[in-house]
Design an enzyme around this catalytic site. Structure first.
Site: not given
Length: 662
Positions: A432, A331, A313-314, A309, A311, A317
């Site tokens: 952020d 996550k 850089g980490y 559900i 996307r 999800v």
């Protein structure tokens, strides 16, 4: 005899006429440059002025010229050098620029005409002409605000505000070019005569001309301090290692072995050490659940693509269902290095330390290592079935959010950020804030999510100096340019999101003349023209135009103001949105750094439509309550995000397809 004399005289006259040079219209000789560029070169101590980024050279060159012109005005009472010295002045300035910027032709690269260096605002060339136009009351007002050290933010903000009032009221005519236009004249005059330190002072240069330089002494001191700090750290580190080794050897007889535990299949190994101990200490003080990796695989159907559900850089999800039927979001981190472990512990620590109705809640986490899948780091949060604010504004959800729901989202998000800043100790700066990080539950109550970039604020610190991180279009200018992070960096990002929420437009919009601009600049230009309700998205359900809507728009503009000290705190924002506090006068944006439009368009195309521009130019003051319907001439400038950083969209939503952003 008289006839001979007459002939002699006529002969001499003829000889003189024949030998006299024939007069032709000759261009005036090029005069030497009267500007003293030495005061500018004395300030420069590095290969470039401090904090200058790519595509900003032209603005620094322009501001440096204005500083030199202020010194020239101080010495000669003239704003501009003679026109016949324009060419020689450009040559002198080019020689100075060549020492610090290689292969950079000032006039061709920046689009400056040779004559512009001798042409300015409204045909004003002398001090007496300027003072004849500006009343003494305005000059005295600027002197009261600007005749002090200007290196710190508060005195500088007061000075620039008074300059903006002067320019907006009296210097409204045409300018030739944009080197020494009407926007620059108040600063040039103030630096020459109204500030006792003069234009060559570092504080004056920084405030009035947006130039920041380091002195050689400061650089030497910094190097000495860095060396001292390195030796102190090495000494302390060595002492800790020796003492630790002695203590362990004495008490335990050797280093404790790493404990290994195999699961029922004998294949899964759970690692001990710093990561687990750090998380266990967090778990002991909270109600966090430590999930097994097998449980998460079962809940997500072995991390099925259909369950993705979000996307970023980490990593990704996933949505999933626990054995008791509870729907949650997982996550899963993909950066599984030592740095990734540190980032994982940090995010768990931040989320676990906060509890608020408008912050996403953490249920638990998972740390494991397997022979085939390697290190696994997962955090488990509540699932937000209504997705993110981005989904509803820009992600293809057909039904528009109604005005009451938008009002709830704005107020709830503000309360969540106010809680992070002031209700927890130490305070937390999110870093952020954007539409995709504001999740919506079943009742459209907003939940601020994604604390991967969050920073704790040390007690008593006015700001943090840190690597720039965030998403372009949402990053505050002082943070992007100088790396100075404060709670009001979050306030700026909130202002951008609030204007997105009200207008239905992304952070980067296209203006009526098909030019890219920030949504903040687009909204500001409409408000300055008295068209405040044109900011609101067309067709918004249940909208009742009135004071409340207008106030929300003005709050968004105030929060996203480029000047840090013009922004309110999040506590004040909450009171404004709840109608418990009036909105103060909104100052015009200061002279921004300018980037070439071609560079901006290339940046926009390369970034997939995400870039950062800045405000309409000018030192002007605008108050909606006091001057409804007032319009000002809009001269647009631009401002590029110089962070060089891009980050991925992170969402814990359930009803939307995964979207990858910068």
């Amino acid at each position: 005899m008289s006839l001979c004399n007459s002939l002699i005289i006529l002969f001499k006259l003829f000889l003189c006429l024949s030998l006299a040079p024939i007069s032709h219209a000759q261009p005036p000789a090029v005069a030497s440059c009267p500007l003293n560029f030495t005061i500018l070169s004395d300030l420069i101590t590095d290969s470039k002025p401090a904090n200058i980024g790519p595509n900003q050279e032209c603005q620094y060159i322009k501001n440096g010229l204005r500083l030199v012109e202020s010194h020239y005005l101080q010495q000669t009472n003239s704003f501009l050098p003679p026109l016949n010295s324009a060419e020689s002045c450009w040559r002198v300035y080019q020689n100075l620029v060549d020492r610090y910027i290689a292969n950079f032709d000032v006039r061709s690269s920046c689009g400056y005409n040779t004559s512009w260096i001798s042409q300015g605002c409204m045909n004003i060339t002398t001090r007496s002409q300027f003072e004849a136009l500006i009343p003494n009351s305005s000059l005295n007002d600027v002197a009261r605000s600007c005749n002090q050290p200007l290196e710190n933010n508060s005195p500088c903000a007061a000075c620039t505000a008074s300059l903006s009032r002067q320019q907006a009221s009296y210097l409204t005519g045409k300018s030739v070019g944009n080197l020494s236009d009407c926007l620059a004249y108040p600063a040039i005059y103030a630096g020459a005569f109204l500030n006792r330190f003069g234009p060559a002072d570092r504080g004056t240069a920084k405030c009035l001309f947006l130039l920041d330089f380091e002195t050689k002494t400061n650089r030497k001191n910094k190097k000495v301090l860095i060396l001292i700090l390195i030796f102190v750290i090495l000494g302390v580190g060595l002492l800790v290692i020796v003492c630790g080794y002695w203590f362990i050897r004495r008490k335990y007889g050797g280093l404790r072995k790493i404990k290994r535990k195999r699961d029922k299949l004998g294949q899964r190994i759970e690692m001990g050490g710093g990561l687990s101990s750090g998380l266990e200490s967090i778990s002991e003080s909270t109600n966090l659940v430590r999930f097994k990796f097998d449980e998460i695989k079962e809940a997500t159907r072995n991390f099925s693509r259909d369950n993705i559900i979000g996307r970023g850089g980490y990593g990704n999800v996933y949505k999933g269902v626990l054995p008791d039927g509870t729907q949650v979001a997982f996550k899963r981190f993909k950066n599984l290095t030592a740095a990734g472990d540190s980032s994982f512990v940090h995010e768990v620590e931040v989320i676990a330390s906060v509890r608020h109705v408008n912050l996403v809640a953490l249920r638990g986490y998972c740390t494991a290592s397997t022979p085939f899948e390697g290190h696994q780091r997962v955090i488990v949060c509540d699932l937000m079935k209504n997705g993110s604010l981005y989904d509803h504004l820009f992600g293809g959800v057909k039904e528009k959010l109604s005005w009451p729901i938008r009002q709830k989202i704005a107020l709830g998000t503000a309360k969540g950020l106010a809680y992070l800043h002031y209700a927890v100790q130490p305070g937390i700066i999110h870093r952020d804030i954007k539409a995709s990080n504001i999740l919506l539950d079943d009742n459209f109550e907003p939940k601020v999510a994604d604390f991967g970039l969050a920073k704790f604020t040390p007690e008593g610190a006015t700001h943090l100096s840190t690597r720039v991180a965030g998403t372009m279009g949402y990053v505050a200018p002082e943070y992007a340019l100088y790396g100075q992070l404060t709670e009001r960096s979050d306030v700026y990002s909130f202002g951008v999101v609030l204007l997105e929420l009200l207008s239905g437009k992304k952070a980067l919009v296209m203006t009526e003349d098909s030019q890219p601009a920030l949504v903040t600049d687009w909204a500001w230009s409409l408000v300055r023209k008295g068209r405040i309700l044109d900011v609101v998205e067309d067709g918004m359900p249940d909208l009742i135009p009135g004071d409340v809507v207008e106030k929300y728009i003005l709050v968004g503009l105030l929060c996203s103001h480029p000047q840090l000290h013009a922004r309110p705190t999040m506590d004040q924002v909450v009171k404004m949105l709840e109608m418990d506090q009036p909105i103060p006068t909104i100052p015009e944006r200061p002279i921004p750094l300018v980037a070439e439009m071609d560079d901006i368009e290339r940046s926009v195309s390369s970034c997939g439509g995400s870039g950062q521009l800045s405000t309409s130019g000018g030192y002007q003051l605008y108050s909606f309550e006091n001057n409804p319907g007032t319009s000002f001439k809009d001269e647009r400038h631009s401002f590029e995000n110089t962070s060089g950083s891009s980050f991925k969209d992170e969402r814990l939503s359930s009803d939307t397809r995964p979207v990858e952003l910068l």
